[in-house]
Design an enzyme around this catalytic site. Structure first.
Site, PDB file in Angstrom:
ATOM      1  N   ALA A  82       0.889  -1.274   0.097  1.00  0.00           N
ATOM      2  CA  ALA A  82       0.250  -0.043   0.012  1.00  0.00           C
ATOM      3  C   ALA A  82       1.426   1.342   0.145  1.00  0.00           C
ATOM      4  O   ALA A  82       0.254   2.634  -0.497  1.00  0.00           O
ATOM      5  CB  ALA A  82      -0.543  -0.505   1.065  1.00  0.00           C
ATOM      6  N   ASN A 116      -6.243   3.381  11.436  1.00  0.00           N
ATOM      7  CA  ASN A 116      -5.437   2.159  11.579  1.00  0.00           C
ATOM      8  C   ASN A 116      -5.271   2.648  12.627  1.00  0.00           C
ATOM      9  O   ASN A 116      -5.404   0.961  13.225  1.00  0.00           O
ATOM     10  CB  ASN A 116      -3.730   1.767  10.389  1.00  0.00           C
ATOM     11  CG  ASN A 116      -3.551   3.057  10.631  1.00  0.00           C
ATOM     12  OD1 ASN A 116      -3.869   4.755  10.506  1.00  0.00           O
ATOM     13  ND2 ASN A 116      -1.764   3.608  11.024  1.00  0.00           N
ATOM     14  N   GLN A 124      -7.566  -0.901   5.969  1.00  0.00           N
ATOM     15  CA  GLN A 124      -8.234  -0.681   6.898  1.00  0.00           C
ATOM     16  C   GLN A 124      -9.312  -1.547   6.796  1.00  0.00           C
ATOM     17  O   GLN A 124      -9.672  -1.516   7.756  1.00  0.00           O
ATOM     18  CB  GLN A 124      -7.528  -0.139   7.975  1.00  0.00           C
ATOM     19  CG  GLN A 124      -6.089   0.063   8.072  1.00  0.00           C
ATOM     20  CD  GLN A 124      -5.564  -1.343   9.125  1.00  0.00           C
ATOM     21  OE1 GLN A 124      -5.731  -1.885   9.748  1.00  0.00           O
ATOM     22  NE2 GLN A 124      -3.924  -1.155   9.661  1.00  0.00           N
ATOM     23  N   SER A 128      -3.394  -3.342   0.880  1.00  0.00           N
ATOM     24  CA  SER A 128      -2.340  -4.877   0.745  1.00  0.00           C
ATOM     25  C   SER A 128      -2.982  -5.223   0.961  1.00  0.00           C
ATOM     26  O   SER A 128      -3.487  -6.092   2.240  1.00  0.00           O
ATOM     27  CB  SER A 128      -1.728  -3.016   2.393  1.00  0.00           C
ATOM     28  OG  SER A 128      -0.762  -4.311   2.014  1.00  0.00           O
ATOM     29  N   ALA A 129      -2.231  -6.792   0.367  1.00  0.00           N
ATOM     30  CA  ALA A 129      -2.540  -8.269   1.047  1.00  0.00           C
ATOM     31  C   ALA A 129      -2.875  -8.540   2.380  1.00  0.00           C
ATOM     32  O   ALA A 129      -3.178  -9.569   2.749  1.00  0.00           O
ATOM     33  CB  ALA A 129      -2.154  -9.556  -0.105  1.00  0.00           C
ATOM     34  N   HIS A 130      -1.320  -7.650   2.578  1.00  0.00           N
ATOM     35  CA  HIS A 130      -1.159  -8.764   4.144  1.00  0.00           C
ATOM     36  C   HIS A 130      -1.831  -8.732   5.096  1.00  0.00           C
ATOM     37  O   HIS A 130      -1.812  -8.557   6.499  1.00  0.00           O
ATOM     38  CB  HIS A 130       0.486  -8.536   4.378  1.00  0.00           C
ATOM     39  CG  HIS A 130       1.014  -7.626   4.750  1.00  0.00           C
ATOM     40  ND1 HIS A 130       0.688  -6.904   6.075  1.00  0.00           N
ATOM     41  CD2 HIS A 130       0.622  -5.424   4.255  1.00  0.00           C
ATOM     42  CE1 HIS A 130       1.747  -5.105   6.057  1.00  0.00           C
ATOM     43  NE2 HIS A 130       1.361  -5.475   4.866  1.00  0.00           N
ATOM     44  N   THR A 186       8.674  -7.304 -12.967  1.00  0.00           N
ATOM     45  CA  THR A 186       8.720  -8.405 -13.107  1.00  0.00           C
ATOM     46  C   THR A 186       7.010  -8.618 -12.288  1.00  0.00           C
ATOM     47  O   THR A 186       7.293  -8.457 -11.247  1.00  0.00           O
ATOM     48  CB  THR A 186       9.349  -9.660 -13.136  1.00  0.00           C
ATOM     49  OG1 THR A 186      10.065  -9.646 -13.823  1.00  0.00           O
ATOM     50  CG2 THR A 186       8.324 -11.178 -13.216  1.00  0.00           C
ATOM     51  N   CYS A 205       4.487   0.931  11.881  1.00  0.00           N
ATOM     52  CA  CYS A 205       5.843   2.146  10.815  1.00  0.00           C
ATOM     53  C   CYS A 205       5.864   2.758  11.781  1.00  0.00           C
ATOM     54  O   CYS A 205       7.441   3.701  11.103  1.00  0.00           O
ATOM     55  CB  CYS A 205       5.533   2.000  10.091  1.00  0.00           C
ATOM     56  SG  CYS A 205       4.547   1.135   8.695  1.00  0.00           S
TER      57      CYS A 205
HETATM   58  N1  C6P Z   1      -0.466   0.417   8.438  1.00  0.00           N
HETATM   59  C1  C6P Z   1       0.071  -0.229  10.991  1.00  0.00           C
HETATM   60  O1  C6P Z   1       0.037  -1.057  11.738  1.00  0.00           O
HETATM   61  P1  C6P Z   1       2.447  -1.481   4.114  1.00  0.00           P
HETATM   62  O2  C6P Z   1       2.980  -2.011   5.079  1.00  0.00           O
HETATM   63  O3  C6P Z   1       3.139  -0.426   2.122  1.00  0.00           O
HETATM   64  O4  C6P Z   1       1.181  -2.654   3.031  1.00  0.00           O
HETATM   65  O5  C6P Z   1       1.091  -0.673   4.523  1.00  0.00           O
HETATM   66  C2  C6P Z   1       1.401   1.314   4.595  1.00  0.00           C
HETATM   67  C3  C6P Z   1       0.036   1.231   5.461  1.00  0.00           C
HETATM   68  C4  C6P Z   1      -0.782   2.214   4.775  1.00  0.00           C
HETATM   69  N2  C6P Z   1      -1.794   3.143   4.734  1.00  0.00           N
HETATM   70  C5  C6P Z   1      -2.936   1.774   6.525  1.00  0.00           C
HETATM   71  C6  C6P Z   1      -3.969   2.493   6.626  1.00  0.00           C
HETATM   72  C7  C6P Z   1      -2.174   1.098   6.954  1.00  0.00           C
HETATM   73  O6  C6P Z   1      -2.688   0.541   7.754  1.00  0.00           O
HETATM   74  C8  C6P Z   1      -0.783   0.388   6.463  1.00  0.00           C
HETATM   75  C9  C6P Z   1      -0.180  -0.450   7.608  1.00  0.00           C
HETATM   76  C10 C6P Z   1      -0.019  -1.101   9.868  1.00  0.00           C
HETATM   77  O7  C6P Z   1      -0.865   0.445  11.026  1.00  0.00           O
HETATM   78  C11 C6P Z   1       1.770  -1.547  10.004  1.00  0.00           C
HETATM   79  S1  C6P Z   1       2.607   0.039   9.988  1.00  0.00           S
END
Ligand code: C6P
Length: 392
Positions: free
Chosen positions: A72, A155, A183, A203-205, A241, A328
């Site tokens: 994301a 978040n 979120q 974001s998939a995770h 890729t 983060c």
């Molecule tokens: N928030 C949290 O502990 P990534 O890691 O790039 O896939 O996602 C970033 C991100 C962007 N937008 C929002 C609203 C998010 O919550 C997050 C990731 C986590 O809140 C990890 S910092």
């Protein structure tokens, strides 16, 4: 009980079925999807299924685009910088709007552009911790505003913004709207036919898919200047890729997440409320944000007199994983941005603890966590009230 994971807003366990679906693409079907031989072309049907699942998971229109990327943060950077290149530099719109409760992937990107001369409006939250549509309405200027970028569900608090209204306001003014949907997806319905946003990142995770896979939704008619130039992947909009395994995993994870939305709304919410009610029995605790406008899995609580880092450490010793805020920003000593934005008293600024559940959280885990939180608070408040600190 060995460990209880209550930090699902940071990341989630990969659904075992998603892992199984990804497995063949590491050692059997490992070709480059851009290759013309069978090792490449045999991947295409699987990629098509993955994309179809993503489209239907967010109810995107056939003519809309979904750019597969790495996370994301990449999606957020792509949209914001693309608008800077396309609108600010080329068409002379000088102002970009965002809010005071964004994830760093948005707020730091905006700050970077601010240094380059863009006028940034940081919209404040109201007493409920959300950005009221009228705040956006009075800030937006069709002649000046190049982009509005607002978080869908926060978040740290789980508070859900009225994004449908934002869509209408932006459409009336002819200003593109970007939503950080990270979120929201998998926790509440995300329907891009109902919510008129031009861009939306995910974001998939965060929904039981793999880390390192994300998507950027682009509504029909919008233009993107790529962040990564190079090959012709993603129709030239994102070079590199494609990670077929992750794309397949993300598609399947979203399908499962959508199937589980009712479970989130009922069962995850029930366990969240059970934990929240137990936390509220503790003296001098404040929960940030009304329950009815939060995602069903999230609690941000302030425990007066207890320093967040010490609490986190103590909970961790007891096997409970929570978070003082965004993962983060966990190494930064700055106040939690939500507390600052919500104008919560300075002495509470370092006392926040986020508990975030998922569909994998069990009742036994919540019972265990309730006990651990109560013991931890008792211990830490005991320490701070004794001058002779025998625990440290
Ligand atoms: N928030 C949290 O502990 P990534 O890691 O790039 O896939 O996602 C970033 C991100 C962007 N937008 C929002 C609203 C998010 O919550 C997050 C990731 C986590 O809140 C990890 S910092």
């Amino acid at each position: 009980m060995e460990r209880v994971y209550l930090d699902n807003n940071a990341t989630t366990i990969v659904d075992p079925a998603v892992k199984d679906a990804m497995d063949p693409f590491f050692t059997r079907m490992y070709g480059n999807p851009n290759s013309l031989h069978s090792f490449g072309t045999e991947l295409h049907p699987y990629m098509k299924i993955a994309l179809d699942r993503l489209y239907s998971g967010i109810n995107a229109g056939d003519e809309d685009d979904i750019i597969i990327n790495s996370c994301a943060s990449e999606g957020n950077n792509t949209v914001i910088k693309s608008v800077y290149f396309d609108s600010v530099l080329k068409s002379g719109k000088t102002q970009m709007i965002t809010s005071s409760i964004e994830h760093p992937a948005v707020s730091k990107t905006y700050r970077f552009l601010e240094e380059l001369g863009v006028e940034v409006l940081w919209l404040p939250v109201n007493k409920d911790g959300i950005i009221h549509p009228d705040t956006l309405r009075s800030a937006i200027d069709p002649d000046k505003t190049a982009l509005v970028s607002i978080i869908w569900a926060n978040n740290e608090t789980g508070l859900i913004n009225p994004v449908q209204e934002y869509g209408e306001i932006c459409r009336e003014n002819g200003v593109p709207l970007h939503l950080d949907g990270v979120q929201a997806i998998g926790k509440i319905p995300v329907d891009m036919k109902k919510v008129y946003a031009d861009f939306m990142t995910f974001s998939a995770h965060k929904f039981h898919g793999p880390k390192g896979a994300g998507g950027l939704y682009v509504r029909e008619g919008n233009h993107i200047t790529p962040l990564l130039h190079g090959g012709e992947q993603m129709a030239g909009l994102r070079a590199g890729t494609v990670n077929t395994a992750f794309m397949v995993g993300m598609g399947y994870a979203l399908e499962l997440a959508v199937q589980n939305l009712e479970f989130e709304a009922v069962e995850v919410r029930r366990l969240r409320d059970k934990l929240e009610d137990a936390i509220l029995e503790i003296e001098d605790v404040e929960i940030i944000g009304r329950r009815d406008i939060r995602t069903p899995n999230t609690i941000l609580a302030s425990f007066r007199g207890i320093e967040g880092e010490a609490f986190l450490w103590d909970l961790n010793q007891r096997g409970v994983a929570a978070s003082t805020g965004s993962a983060c920003a966990s190494e930064s000593l700055e106040s939690n941005p939500t507390f600052v934005a919500m104008d919560i008293a300075a002495e509470l600024a370092h006392t926040g603890m986020r508990f975030s559940l998922s569909r994998y959280t069990t009742e036994d885990e919540i019972d265990y966590a309730i006990d651990a939180v109560k013991k931890s608070v008792t211990r830490l408040r005991g320490i701070s009230s004794t001058s002779n600190n025998e625990y440290i």
